[in-house]
Design an enzyme around this catalytic site. Structure first.
Site, mmCIF file in Angstrom:
data_model
loop_
_atom_site.group_PDB
_atom_site.id
_atom_site.type_symbol
_atom_site.label_atom_id
_atom_site.label_comp_id
_atom_site.label_asym_id
_atom_site.label_seq_id
_atom_site.Cartn_x
_atom_site.Cartn_y
_atom_site.Cartn_z
ATOM 1 C CG HIS A 268 -2.058 0.905 1.230
ATOM 2 N ND1 HIS A 268 -2.284 1.811 0.222
ATOM 3 C CD2 HIS A 268 -3.047 1.117 2.145
ATOM 4 C CE1 HIS A 268 -3.354 2.528 0.516
ATOM 5 N NE2 HIS A 268 -3.830 2.126 1.673
ATOM 6 C CG HIS A 307 -3.507 2.310 -9.650
ATOM 7 N ND1 HIS A 307 -4.826 2.174 -9.308
ATOM 8 C CD2 HIS A 307 -2.909 2.971 -8.627
ATOM 9 C CE1 HIS A 307 -5.012 2.740 -8.128
ATOM 10 N NE2 HIS A 307 -3.872 3.225 -7.690
ATOM 11 C CG ASP A 363 3.303 4.905 -5.066
ATOM 12 O OD1 ASP A 363 3.318 5.758 -4.174
ATOM 13 O OD2 ASP A 363 2.449 4.011 -5.155
HETATM 14 C C1 LIG Z 1 -0.441 -2.013 -8.697
HETATM 15 C C2 LIG Z 1 -0.605 -3.481 -9.110
HETATM 16 C C3 LIG Z 1 -0.526 -4.359 -7.853
HETATM 17 C C4 LIG Z 1 -1.991 -3.640 -9.763
HETATM 18 O O1 LIG Z 1 -2.122 -4.937 -10.137
HETATM 19 P P1 LIG Z 1 -3.400 -5.548 -10.845
HETATM 20 O O2 LIG Z 1 -4.329 -4.511 -11.321
HETATM 21 O O3 LIG Z 1 -3.934 -6.566 -9.910
HETATM 22 O O4 LIG Z 1 -2.800 -6.193 -12.134
HETATM 23 P P2 LIG Z 1 -2.284 -7.665 -12.261
HETATM 24 O O5 LIG Z 1 -1.356 -8.005 -11.152
HETATM 25 O O6 LIG Z 1 -3.478 -8.541 -12.486
HETATM 26 O O7 LIG Z 1 -1.455 -7.573 -13.621
HETATM 27 C C5 LIG Z 1 -2.014 -7.588 -14.918
HETATM 28 C C6 LIG Z 1 -0.904 -7.910 -15.900
HETATM 29 O O8 LIG Z 1 0.033 -6.822 -15.958
HETATM 30 C C7 LIG Z 1 1.318 -7.259 -15.488
HETATM 31 N N1 LIG Z 1 1.821 -6.200 -14.598
HETATM 32 C C8 LIG Z 1 1.092 -5.496 -13.698
HETATM 33 N N2 LIG Z 1 1.876 -4.566 -13.114
HETATM 34 C C9 LIG Z 1 3.101 -4.716 -13.666
HETATM 35 C C10 LIG Z 1 4.314 -4.043 -13.469
HETATM 36 N N3 LIG Z 1 4.418 -3.046 -12.597
HETATM 37 N N4 LIG Z 1 5.384 -4.436 -14.188
HETATM 38 C C11 LIG Z 1 5.264 -5.437 -15.072
HETATM 39 N N5 LIG Z 1 4.136 -6.112 -15.320
HETATM 40 C C12 LIG Z 1 3.067 -5.751 -14.604
HETATM 41 C C13 LIG Z 1 1.075 -8.540 -14.729
HETATM 42 O O9 LIG Z 1 2.228 -9.372 -14.748
HETATM 43 C C14 LIG Z 1 -0.062 -9.128 -15.516
HETATM 44 O O10 LIG Z 1 0.452 -9.662 -16.710
HETATM 45 P P3 LIG Z 1 -0.157 -11.049 -17.309
HETATM 46 O O11 LIG Z 1 -1.558 -10.707 -17.684
HETATM 47 O O12 LIG Z 1 0.729 -11.378 -18.453
HETATM 48 O O13 LIG Z 1 -0.080 -12.033 -16.183
HETATM 49 C C15 LIG Z 1 0.495 -3.893 -10.113
HETATM 50 O O14 LIG Z 1 0.365 -3.146 -11.291
HETATM 51 C C16 LIG Z 1 1.903 -3.773 -9.521
HETATM 52 O O15 LIG Z 1 2.365 -4.692 -8.853
HETATM 53 N N6 LIG Z 1 2.600 -2.629 -9.778
HETATM 54 C C17 LIG Z 1 3.903 -2.400 -9.228
HETATM 55 C C18 LIG Z 1 3.815 -1.936 -7.791
HETATM 56 C C19 LIG Z 1 3.289 -0.521 -7.673
HETATM 57 O O16 LIG Z 1 3.737 0.387 -8.347
HETATM 58 N N7 LIG Z 1 2.328 -0.348 -6.753
HETATM 59 C C20 LIG Z 1 1.779 0.956 -6.452
HETATM 60 C C21 LIG Z 1 0.344 1.053 -6.781
HETATM 61 S S1 LIG Z 1 -0.218 2.704 -6.460
#
Ligand SMILES: CC(C)(COP(=O)(O)OP(=O)(O)OC[C@H]1O[C@@H](n2cnc3c(N)ncnc32)[C@H](O)[C@@H]1OP(=O)(O)O)[C@@H](O)C(=O)NCCC(=O)NCCS
Length: 442
Positions: A268, A307, A363
């Site tokens: 978070h 996100h 972020d």
């Molecule tokens: C924020 C986050 C958790 C959202 O995740 P989500 O909406 O649940 O998306 P998913 O985890 O289902 O990912 C969807 C796809 O994009 C990819 N993906 C998502 N975020 C990614 C990232 N930062 N880098 C590379 N690939 C990413 C996943 O591997 C997945 O690929 P696939 O379909 O081939 O398996 C995710 O984007 C992430 O981990 N980002 C990095 C951490 C971050 O910056 N967090 C701050 C949020 S404010």
């Protein structure tokens, strides 16, 4: 357009149910009438992580993730960041409308009346170890505040809610600054109420021997903008924690401590710290293609990208990117920014990221700004908690006054053992989990 109902046919019984649709939703409790017989408790909706469940009606913030829109009480975040101060925005979030000049004056006065903390609270904070994490100090100290204001437990009393809101918004920068200086062995600086909200915070953080601390106006403004952008964000994890704890009618200090505890988790409030670690690890632009290769192979994630809600450029990231350049004009250019800009350029041109709608989030740049301003990474979640306090309090008050809300009590799908006979100790020899078993959950 047809009737606003959803018709469900239960193929187990052949019965049909018409369920009303309101605000694009059905009530999960309407599903409980769908039963196979008198012994059946009815259908429940199963939604781990509440990914598709609205747990409340709210008028505070609005996000359209596909369009990259964020509004507080209807006002676009871009306009608030450009034209308002943080305290003006906090007023809007807490009260529902932008303040008039006189209301803003009163609000600023009322918040400033509460910037100091009881000396015993200071003594409480001095009890933390020299290397205590500032977020742990913040969570513990905000929780301890409830013992100083026992009347805060009268959560249905409007005047009490108002005073606690001012106290929390007023005191949280003081607690944050004390936590920061504690780790450095520096004397703690009392609030200076001649300064703005963020100017005073900078003074409590960075003042040394000068008689009067004069915050740099560019850094003061940068913090105002960052605070505005972090003031509220719908029903995220920490806000949900605030509403959950608040639903038991716990006092608002316990509510904010619970919310801050949720924010302390790396999923978070910790992503901007991860961004800074990642950019430092990359070290130079030449190493970016190698990193992208690993990301595309699914071996790691590009921190600060993607996100759960925004499937377009995070509107807050756009604003922060501008602020970053202003900050560097004072602090000197961060070596991380060139890597960040190049990384963003490469990623936004790459099919892997385009297809998955992965754009920089808030972020991606906030960590670089905080790093350039001299904050250690452990302070990043603390810097997030300060402005979010306004959002938590507004969400908490909305929940307390919502007649549809009761103590939060989700259902579960029980998948454990059916009833089984109790085994006396001497007959349990090879059965059950061993205390030292490595695969057990705890
Ligand atoms: C924020 C986050 C958790 C959202 O995740 P989500 O909406 O649940 O998306 P998913 O985890 O289902 O990912 C969807 C796809 O994009 C990819 N993906 C998502 N975020 C990614 C990232 N930062 N880098 C590379 N690939 C990413 C996943 O591997 C997945 O690929 P696939 O379909 O081939 O398996 C995710 O984007 C992430 O981990 N980002 C990095 C951490 C971050 O910056 N967090 C701050 C949020 S404010």
């Amino acid at each position: 357009m047809g009737a606003s109902t959803l018709t469900i046919t239960d193929n187990r019984t052949g019965k049909r149910y018409d369920i009303p649709i309101e605000h694009g939703s059905i009530r999960a409790t309407d599903l409980s009438q769908i039963k196979t017989g008198a012994d059946d408790g009815g259908i429940v909706s199963y939604d781990p992580a509440l990914a598709n469940t609205a747990s409340c009606k709210s008028k505070i913030s609005y996000i359209d993730g596909d369009k990259g829109i964020l509004r507080y009480r209807g006002y676009p975040i871009e306009e608030l960041a450009e034209k308002s101060t943080y305290l003006e925005t906090a007023y809007l979030i807490v009260k529902g409308e932008l303040p008039t000049t006189s209301h803003l004056g009163m609000w600023q006065h009322n918040i400033k009346m509460h910037t100091m903390v009881h000396e015993n609270l200071k003594a409480f904070m001095q009890g933390f170890r020299y290397d205590a994490h500032p977020m742990g100090m913040l969570v513990g100290t905000v929780g301890a505040l409830s013992t100083f204001y026992p009347e805060a437990r009268h959560v249905m009393d409007l005047e009490s809610r108002r005073v606690q809101t001012r106290r929390l918004i007023g005191k949280i920068p003081t607690i944050a600054a004390y936590a920061y200086r504690h780790g450095r062995g520096l004397p703690w600086v009392y609030p200076d109420n001649d300064l703005s909200y963020t100017g005073n915070f900078l003074s409590m953080l960075f003042r040394m021997t000068e008689l009067k601390y004069r915050p740099d106006p560019v850094l003061e403004h940068a913090l105002e903008v960052l605070f505005i952008l972090h003031a509220d964000h719908e029903q995220n994890c920490s806000t949900t924690a605030a509403r959950m704890v608040g639903s038991a009618l716990a006092d608002p200090y316990s509510v904010v401590a619970a919310a801050a505890a949720a924010l302390s988790g790396p999923r978070h409030g910790g992503a901007n710290e991860e961004v800074v670690h990642m950019l430092r690890e990359i070290g130079s632009i030449d190493h970016i293609p190698e990193l992208i290769k690993h990301v595309k192979a699914g071996e790691r994630r590009l921190m600060g990208f993607g996100h759960r809600v925004y499937k377009n450029y995070d509107p807050r990231a756009k604003i922060i990117k501008e602020v970053a350049h202003q900050v560097f004009s004072v602090t000197g250019k961060s070596p991380l920014i060139d890597i960040a800009l190049e990384l963003e350029k490469i990623a936004l041109d790459d099919d892997y990221f385009v297809k998955r709608k992965l754009y920089p989030n808030v972020d991606f740049y906030s960590g670089i700004i905080y790093d350039a301003m001299g904050f250690p990474v452990e302070m990043f979640p603390v810097l997030f908690a300060i402005p979010r306090t306004a959002g938590w309090m507004a969400q908490w008050a909305e929940m307390v006054l919502d007649e549809e809300q009761r103590i939060a009590r989700p259902k579960q799908l029980y998948v454990g053992y059916d009833e089984r006979p109790y085994l006396p100790l001497d007959r349990r020899r090879d059965i059950g989990a061993q205390e030292t078993e490595v695969h057990g959950p705890l």
